[in-house]
Design a protein around this motif. Structure first.
Motif, PDB file in Angstrom:
ATOM      1  N   UNK A 119       0.852  -1.196   0.000  1.00 41.03           N
ATOM      2  CA  UNK A 119       0.000   0.000   0.000  1.00 41.03           C
ATOM      3  C   UNK A 119       0.883   1.241   0.000  1.00 41.03           C
ATOM      4  N   UNK A 120       0.725   2.077  -1.033  1.00 40.86           N
ATOM      5  CA  UNK A 120       1.517   3.296  -1.182  1.00 40.86           C
ATOM      6  C   UNK A 120       0.621   4.494  -0.913  1.00 40.86           C
ATOM      7  N   UNK A 121       0.955   5.250   0.133  1.00 41.55           N
ATOM      8  CA  UNK A 121       0.178   6.429   0.523  1.00 41.55           C
ATOM      9  C   UNK A 121       1.066   7.668   0.566  1.00 41.55           C
ATOM     10  N   UNK A 122       2.007   7.740  -0.344  1.00 34.62           N
ATOM     11  CA  UNK A 122       2.916   8.887  -0.423  1.00 34.62           C
ATOM     12  C   UNK A 122       2.121  10.143  -0.770  1.00 34.62           C
ATOM     13  N   UNK A 123       2.436  11.258  -0.122  1.00 41.62           N
ATOM     14  CA  UNK A 123       1.672  12.491  -0.310  1.00 41.62           C
ATOM     15  C   UNK A 123       2.587  13.676  -0.632  1.00 41.62           C
ATOM     16  N   UNK A 124       2.064  14.577  -1.452  1.00 45.32           N
ATOM     17  CA  UNK A 124       2.749  15.845  -1.689  1.00 45.32           C
ATOM     18  C   UNK A 124       2.421  16.831  -0.569  1.00 45.32           C
ATOM     19  N   UNK A 125       1.155  16.815  -0.152  1.00 45.77           N
ATOM     20  CA  UNK A 125       0.710  17.628   0.978  1.00 45.77           C
ATOM     21  C   UNK A 125       0.111  16.698   2.019  1.00 45.77           C
ATOM     22  N   UNK A 126       0.388  16.945   3.304  1.00 41.08           N
ATOM     23  CA  UNK A 126      -0.084  16.030   4.348  1.00 41.08           C
ATOM     24  C   UNK A 126      -1.600  15.915   4.388  1.00 41.08           C
ATOM     25  N   UNK A 127      -2.095  14.687   4.275  1.00 37.40           N
ATOM     26  CA  UNK A 127      -3.531  14.423   4.328  1.00 37.40           C
ATOM     27  C   UNK A 127      -3.888  13.372   5.377  1.00 37.40           C
ATOM     28  N   UNK A 128      -3.065  12.329   5.459  1.00 31.40           N
ATOM     29  CA  UNK A 128      -3.383  11.210   6.332  1.00 31.40           C
ATOM     30  C   UNK A 128      -3.397  11.607   7.804  1.00 31.40           C
ATOM     31  N   UNK A 129      -4.330  11.016   8.536  1.00 26.94           N
ATOM     32  CA  UNK A 129      -4.407  11.190   9.969  1.00 26.94           C
ATOM     33  C   UNK A 129      -4.378   9.827  10.650  1.00 26.94           C
ATOM     34  N   UNK A 130      -4.237   9.827  11.956  1.00 24.87           N
ATOM     35  CA  UNK A 130      -4.061   8.583  12.694  1.00 24.87           C
ATOM     36  C   UNK A 130      -5.213   7.605  12.490  1.00 24.87           C
ATOM     37  N   UNK A 131      -6.444   8.106  12.353  1.00 26.26           N
ATOM     38  CA  UNK A 131      -7.581   7.191  12.232  1.00 26.26           C
ATOM     39  C   UNK A 131      -7.524   6.367  10.952  1.00 26.26           C
ATOM     40  N   UNK A 132      -6.907   6.910   9.891  1.00 31.67           N
ATOM     41  CA  UNK A 132      -6.763   6.153   8.643  1.00 31.67           C
ATOM     42  C   UNK A 132      -5.758   5.014   8.822  1.00 31.67           C
ATOM     43  N   UNK A 133      -4.642   5.302   9.466  1.00 25.65           N
ATOM     44  CA  UNK A 133      -3.637   4.259   9.714  1.00 25.65           C
ATOM     45  C   UNK A 133      -4.206   3.198  10.650  1.00 25.65           C
ATOM     46  N   UNK A 134      -5.003   3.620  11.614  1.00 27.76           N
ATOM     47  CA  UNK A 134      -5.640   2.661  12.521  1.00 27.76           C
ATOM     48  C   UNK A 134      -6.581   1.740  11.755  1.00 27.76           C
ATOM     49  N   UNK A 135      -7.311   2.291  10.783  1.00 25.33           N
ATOM     50  CA  UNK A 135      -8.200   1.473   9.953  1.00 25.33           C
ATOM     51  C   UNK A 135      -7.408   0.449   9.147  1.00 25.33           C
ATOM     52  N   UNK A 136      -6.268   0.880   8.619  1.00 27.20           N
ATOM     53  CA  UNK A 136      -5.403  -0.044   7.879  1.00 27.20           C
ATOM     54  C   UNK A 136      -4.945  -1.175   8.792  1.00 27.20           C
ATOM     55  N   UNK A 137      -4.510  -0.819   9.989  1.00 30.10           N
ATOM     56  CA  UNK A 137      -4.025  -1.819  10.938  1.00 30.10           C
ATOM     57  C   UNK A 137      -5.127  -2.781  11.377  1.00 30.10           C
TER      58      UNK A 137
END
Length: 384
Positions: A119-137
């Motif tokens: 899964x590649x979530x590389x960003x030019x501008x910061x978008x991701x927050x902790x709740x998204x990573x928690x969902x992935x986990x």
């Protein structure tokens, strides 16, 4: 004559359609259009199928391999059959094309993509927050390769979540993530012991000697580690890596201004498979470090020569070395390293020994240039 059932006929005719390069490109174009995806059927020759759900799962996955990741997401909304097929068949996905609302997209997709491995979530501008990573986990337990680079909004909560839910991680890119602490990073490495590739470039708060000690103690399979511009680390941390990660192949210490020869000596003695070493702006490095690298190559010359006989001599020993701005180094020491490792090049177009800013090293040359010089001087000069 054998009669094929309706589905078999559809499968064979559609397979023939997507097997042709021109048709594959046309299908990609059609599926990427903003209008209804059902228009594709009207454009396909002969009305081969009547409904999207009729496409066999294995053929659907083959088609989706031909299109970009954005189109895959669009395709998952066609019908429940496609959504289920993609959920259980998709193993790799990149959302780097998403320039806004990536966090919401991840939250909606994570519960469906339970088979993801990359899964590649590389960003030019910061978008991701902790709740998204928690969902992935929470849902993507088979994940092995995760790119979260430039996720400036993420906190320690994300690392703790990954440690709990993604224990199979082998490759993790956290470059540019500046809000992690060394405590959270150490915790992650204690759980995710299969890590082989870890990019921590610019993670100035997370990378400390204690964090490197944790990596050395827990991640014995580590092969590639980027610690660029992590200014807190010292020889103690790097020596912990050298002793705990003997299979290390690539290490970037560029901008780690506190390290000295002790770090390089430990790496030379313990990491016999080291092939790439970045020491840019490590201004405390002296000739002692270079001679230790050269001596390590001599000690392992039996393995190197065995590789030479197989025709792949550049697979063993240093292949890339960056000593730019290491102004204490002398030509004799650097030449010793260059002579020991034939895959290090200073010649044009093959710069794998980088010495920018070291004006006193202009006399250092690789075997290619020396051989070219000998050949040139051996040629008879034409009569004048």
């Amino acid at each position: 004559m054998f009669l094929l059932n309706k589905n078999e006929v559809k499968k064979k005719r559609l397979w023939s359609y997507v097997s042709q390069k021109e048709s594959r490109n046309r299908l990609t174009e059609m599926m990427s259009e903003g209008g209804s995806l059902n228009l594709c059927f009207e454009k396909m020759e002969g009305n081969m199928i009547t409904e999207w759900k009729d496409i066999p799962v294995e053929l659907l996955m083959r088609i989706l391999n031909l299109v970009d990741d954005r189109t895959v997401i669009i395709a998952s909304g066609v019908c429940s059959g496609w959504r289920d097929a993609i959920s259980f068949g998709l193993t790799r996905l990149s959302l780097s094309w998403c320039k806004k609302d990536m966090n919401s997209l991840v939250l909606s997709l994570a519960p469906k993509l339970v088979k993801l491995q990359t899964l590649v979530l590389r960003q030019d501008k910061p978008q991701l927050e902790d709740n998204a990573v928690e969902a992935i986990a929470n849902h993507c337990h088979e994940l092995q390769d995760l790119d979260l680079s430039k996720s400036l909004k993420l906190t320690d909560h994300s690392l703790y979540s990954l440690a709990r839910g993604c224990t199979n991680l082998t490759k993790l890119n956290l470059s540019g993530c500046t809000s992690f602490s060394d405590t959270a990073l150490a915790y992650l490495t204690r759980i995710c012991r299969k890590l082989k590739v870890l990019n921590l470039c610019g993670c100035v708060e997370a990378v400390s000697d204690s964090a490197l000690q944790a990596i050395g103690e827990n991640c014995s399979q580590m092969q590639s580690l980027n610690l660029g511009w992590c200014e807190k680390i010292s020889d103690d941390g790097v020596m912990s890596l050298a002793y705990g990660c003997p299979d290390l192949r690539s290490l970037d210490l560029c901008g780690c201004v506190l390290i000295t020869d002790e770090s390089v000596v430990a790496l030379a003695n313990r990491c016999v498979h080291l092939r790439s070493l970045g020491l840019y702006y490590c201004r405390n490095i002296t000739d002692r470090a270079m001679y230790s690298l050269a001596q390590s190559g001599v000690k392992n010359k039996h393995e190197m020569w065995r590789s030479v006989k197989k025709g792949n001599f550049d697979e063993e020993g240093l292949r890339n070395l960056n000593i730019s701005q290491c102004t204490y180094l002398t030509p004799s020491a650097v030449q010793a390293v260059c002579d020991t490792f034939p895959a290090l090049h200073t010649c044009s177009g093959r710069h794998s020994l980088v010495m920018s800013g070291c004006l006193n090293l202009t006399s250092v040359h690789c075997a290619c240039i020396l051989q070219a010089h000998r050949t040139h001087t051996a040629l008879p000069h034409p009569a004048h």
